[in-house]
Design an enzyme around this catalytic site. Sequence first.
Site, PDB file in Angstrom:
ATOM      1  N   ASP A 221       9.218   6.193  93.885  1.00  0.00           N
ATOM      2  CA  ASP A 221       8.194   6.024  92.849  1.00  0.00           C
ATOM      3  C   ASP A 221       6.830   5.715  93.486  1.00  0.00           C
ATOM      4  O   ASP A 221       5.806   6.255  93.076  1.00  0.00           O
ATOM      5  CB  ASP A 221       8.617   4.887  91.903  1.00  0.00           C
ATOM      6  CG  ASP A 221       7.554   4.559  90.891  1.00  0.00           C
ATOM      7  OD1 ASP A 221       7.404   5.318  89.924  1.00  0.00           O
ATOM      8  OD2 ASP A 221       6.848   3.547  91.072  1.00  0.00           O
TER       9      ASP A 221
ATOM     10  N   ILE B 177       4.743  12.554  72.334  1.00  0.00           N
ATOM     11  CA  ILE B 177       6.120  13.015  72.562  1.00  0.00           C
ATOM     12  C   ILE B 177       6.852  11.928  73.332  1.00  0.00           C
ATOM     13  O   ILE B 177       6.497  11.630  74.481  1.00  0.00           O
ATOM     14  CB  ILE B 177       6.162  14.319  73.373  1.00  0.00           C
ATOM     15  CG1 ILE B 177       5.244  15.375  72.751  1.00  0.00           C
ATOM     16  CG2 ILE B 177       7.595  14.842  73.479  1.00  0.00           C
ATOM     17  CD1 ILE B 177       5.162  16.663  73.560  1.00  0.00           C
ATOM     18  N   GLY B 178       7.839  11.340  72.710  1.00  0.00           N
ATOM     19  CA  GLY B 178       8.609  10.270  73.357  1.00  0.00           C
ATOM     20  C   GLY B 178       8.170   8.912  72.846  1.00  0.00           C
ATOM     21  O   GLY B 178       7.120   8.415  73.220  1.00  0.00           O
TER      22      GLY B 178
ATOM     23  N   GLY C  99       9.555   5.918  73.340  1.00  0.00           N
ATOM     24  CA  GLY C  99      10.223   4.823  74.058  1.00  0.00           C
ATOM     25  C   GLY C  99       9.251   3.686  74.296  1.00  0.00           C
ATOM     26  O   GLY C  99       8.346   3.444  73.495  1.00  0.00           O
ATOM     27  N   THR C 100       9.433   2.990  75.416  1.00  0.00           N
ATOM     28  CA  THR C 100       8.621   1.803  75.692  1.00  0.00           C
ATOM     29  C   THR C 100       7.128   2.125  75.700  1.00  0.00           C
ATOM     30  O   THR C 100       6.347   1.507  74.982  1.00  0.00           O
ATOM     31  CB  THR C 100       9.023   1.231  77.069  1.00  0.00           C
ATOM     32  OG1 THR C 100      10.429   1.022  77.077  1.00  0.00           O
ATOM     33  CG2 THR C 100       8.326  -0.091  77.336  1.00  0.00           C
TER      34      THR C 100
ATOM     35  N   LYS D 128       3.204   8.010  93.468  1.00  0.00           N
ATOM     36  CA  LYS D 128       1.863   7.483  93.141  1.00  0.00           C
ATOM     37  C   LYS D 128       0.895   7.705  94.288  1.00  0.00           C
ATOM     38  O   LYS D 128      -0.276   8.044  94.081  1.00  0.00           O
ATOM     39  CB  LYS D 128       1.987   6.005  92.774  1.00  0.00           C
ATOM     40  CG  LYS D 128       2.772   5.797  91.480  1.00  0.00           C
ATOM     41  CD  LYS D 128       3.220   4.353  91.318  1.00  0.00           C
ATOM     42  CE  LYS D 128       3.933   4.146  89.982  1.00  0.00           C
ATOM     43  NZ  LYS D 128       4.591   2.820  89.909  1.00  0.00           N
TER      44      LYS D 128
ATOM     45  N   LYS E   5       4.309  10.255  86.803  1.00  0.00           N
ATOM     46  CA  LYS E   5       3.916  10.447  88.216  1.00  0.00           C
ATOM     47  C   LYS E   5       4.872  11.371  88.951  1.00  0.00           C
ATOM     48  O   LYS E   5       4.470  12.109  89.836  1.00  0.00           O
ATOM     49  CB  LYS E   5       3.820   9.117  88.951  1.00  0.00           C
ATOM     50  CG  LYS E   5       5.023   8.216  88.808  1.00  0.00           C
ATOM     51  CD  LYS E   5       4.783   7.175  87.734  1.00  0.00           C
ATOM     52  CE  LYS E   5       5.965   6.269  87.562  1.00  0.00           C
ATOM     53  NZ  LYS E   5       5.755   5.327  86.448  1.00  0.00           N
TER      54      LYS E   5
END
Lengths: 434, 434
Positions: free
Chosen positions: B200, B9-10, B12-13, B204, B104
């Site tokens: 971010d 799902i997704g 992108g990158t 993590k 995360k």
Amino acid sequence: MKDIRIGIIGFGTVGSGLAKTLYEQKDRLRQKTGANLTLARVADISITSLPKEYSDVVLSNDANDIFNDPEIDIVVELIGGMEPARTFMLTAIAKGKHVVTANKALLSIHGKEIFDAAVKNNVEVGYEASVGGGIPIIKALKEGLVANRINYIKGIMNGTANYILSQMTDRGLPFAEVLKKAQELGFAEADPTYDVEGIDTAHKLAILMTIAYGLDVRLDDINVEGISSIEPIDIEYARKFGYRIKLLAISRNHGDNIEARVHPTMVPENHMLASINGAFNGILINGDTVGDVLLYGAGAGMMPTGSAVAADVVDISRNILAGAINRVPALSYLPEHIGKPRITPMTDLVCPFYFRVTALDKPGVLSIITGIFGKHGISIRSMIQPGQDAGEPVHIVFRTHRAAEAAVKNAIKEIDALEICSAPTVKIRILNPE
Amino acid sequence: MKDIRIGIIGFGTVGSGLAKTLYEQKDRLRQKTGANLTLARVADISITSLPKEYSDVVLSNDANDIFNDPEIDIVVELIGGMEPARTFMLTAIAKGKHVVTANKALLSIHGKEIFDAAVKNNVEVGYEASVGGGIPIIKALKEGLVANRINYIKGIMNGTANYILSQMTDRGLPFAEVLKKAQELGFAEADPTYDVEGIDTAHKLAILMTIAYGLDVRLDDINVEGISSIEPIDIEYARKFGYRIKLLAISRNHGDNIEARVHPTMVPENHMLASINGAFNGILINGDTVGDVLLYGAGAGMMPTGSAVAADVVDISRNILAGAINRVPALSYLPEHIGKPRITPMTDLVCPFYFRVTALDKPGVLSIITGIFGKHGISIRSMIQPGQDAGEPVHIVFRTHRAAEAAVKNAIKEIDALEICSAPTVKIRILNPE
């Protein structure tokens, strides 16, 4: 609650480290596995009693007492060397026991026999502690980096050699003096040959190459040179060029052939491997998907090695509990996909070089020497001629661009035959830039 | 041959990185697992076609098409953010699918709900890519270092922040200018808040602490300060004191309480973490058995993250093939052994500090300031007063011995209230020596 029963053969440094780990971490491991991981037996020919915290552990002088105990699930071989370690491993496997070892020498020579026997008997072989001490490098290669073609491995894999080189670098002392001190401090063994001549590092590289590439690499496949001929003066010149000298294991995957070498190497001072000092290990892996990954930690010692052996014991215990024996192939690739390596001959190697030529300080000498390099297609990148003492031998130090090993050999032979050269030329390889 | 079917799902990158990895490594993964790991479906709301090498893959705009396909074994959520990612994860789990994520933010806030649902439905949750990009840190903590009490975690876990600090350090440029350049080069996002303000990194750290200690640590438990207020002048003074400034995640296990903090930190220049530059990550773990272990590598990016996601896919595939679901508990400890953390209040923190006081250059100023430090029990280790311009504001820079955070706060309040102080005092914590 399920009980996994463990037998240790060899209660030396690592064996007692493992016992201590299983004892101290017992609650933690129960909270993580839902089982008791119990040290049930120890076999050792040279001890008559165990420390009192192991009062429930049965001590014996005969490893067969472990093999013949039907309740033992996992046998940990920690005596080292070839025999009887090899026989013990094979006997345990034949008896249906899972085995764990830290014995890189054994695996890099008799690995195939042991791993084949384990597959045949549907048991596991754990060997995380055989490379990098407590660093979980085997698991990282087999599982964490599973979705990668490994392009290269570059590592400092022997703490003793790295300690000696670090001390030589920091203090400017000669090899023999540092080695003697290291032996007194317990950082080097009475017979240091395996460590300082690169053999131990080669054992480890053979194991890593096997699982990295799916090739049956043996000790004999690795080209090995040690550090005993490194002199402080070369460490000093290396520094002037911006390098540190490290004993590196290097393997590069060229696809149809594979480099496999252990030798003193000049590493650029800003490279991660240059900052790994003392008895530590550092292993750099490059994968096509992940790029560079480096793992660093204590490469040896009672407790770090105990940590890695215990991790194998837990891993196998989990597979026993889940009924998932050999869930991950012991050598990363399934046995039918492990091929024979084609090792790049050292004569085909191309890398930058460092040379220290010792010659009489006469007019024209430099021209003669550089002429020989030029004739063999070796291009000089920089040169230092530190001393000047007319008529006396002086050092002339060169750093080359990438040159072919075969050409270097021929050029040095020619230079060393010159009457003006009063000592053999010293050659040290420089780490290939990426 | 068994087929494991994967839905992403997704696209992108990271999603396209995973697809590329599964495609390019297909043969290698078959040789290691004995199964075909097949990308069967992709759901993405913003694309209408897939690259031609994925002609067998079914594309859809609706994630439900993946959940409702009974042949899909593993769902990989790579859309990021809270919703609909949370709902997608929970729906997949409820449908009996194993899930893998790199999210995360989601895990550090809604982790408990997701992991509880997975246990209830007997499916796995893979999240290796959520910390450290391609570095196999989650597996190392859960398995390689399983037989350790984790004493501390110190890490550089955000490549964007580390890139910005490295550029500021190398070029002496201000934060805003480097950030702008980083955005142009694609190293920083249009809204860089999460990266530069430490959020971010805190996501993590919460995940690592949970599995390291067996405690349910959430984002809210972490004390967070970012790097946006760091000035080149402080980087320069740090260098004079022998430090580099890094955005570190730091957690120390005191047994009855646990430090949890993310902030700019001065790291001694010879420390391994000081040599981690650019967009790389490095995570140092100390365990009671193993000692220090450091893992280094690319902390983000399409392919490194793809490597970690693929490793989770392989791990789960192996458990499916071996019938060994949740062979390793998702959060390292079994759910019944995961407790609530008691986080050390920041006011209880003790560490060395760096201060930059801006004051008028008048006789007696230094005496007044050091008097205030002394009154609050803060011991100065060294001091630099670089400029001298009578009557004008100058910097006075201090490095302290270990001092209590609460005392520091009070001292700075008092100093900043002085008439001779013309700008707020800058405070940066220094890494506690071991």
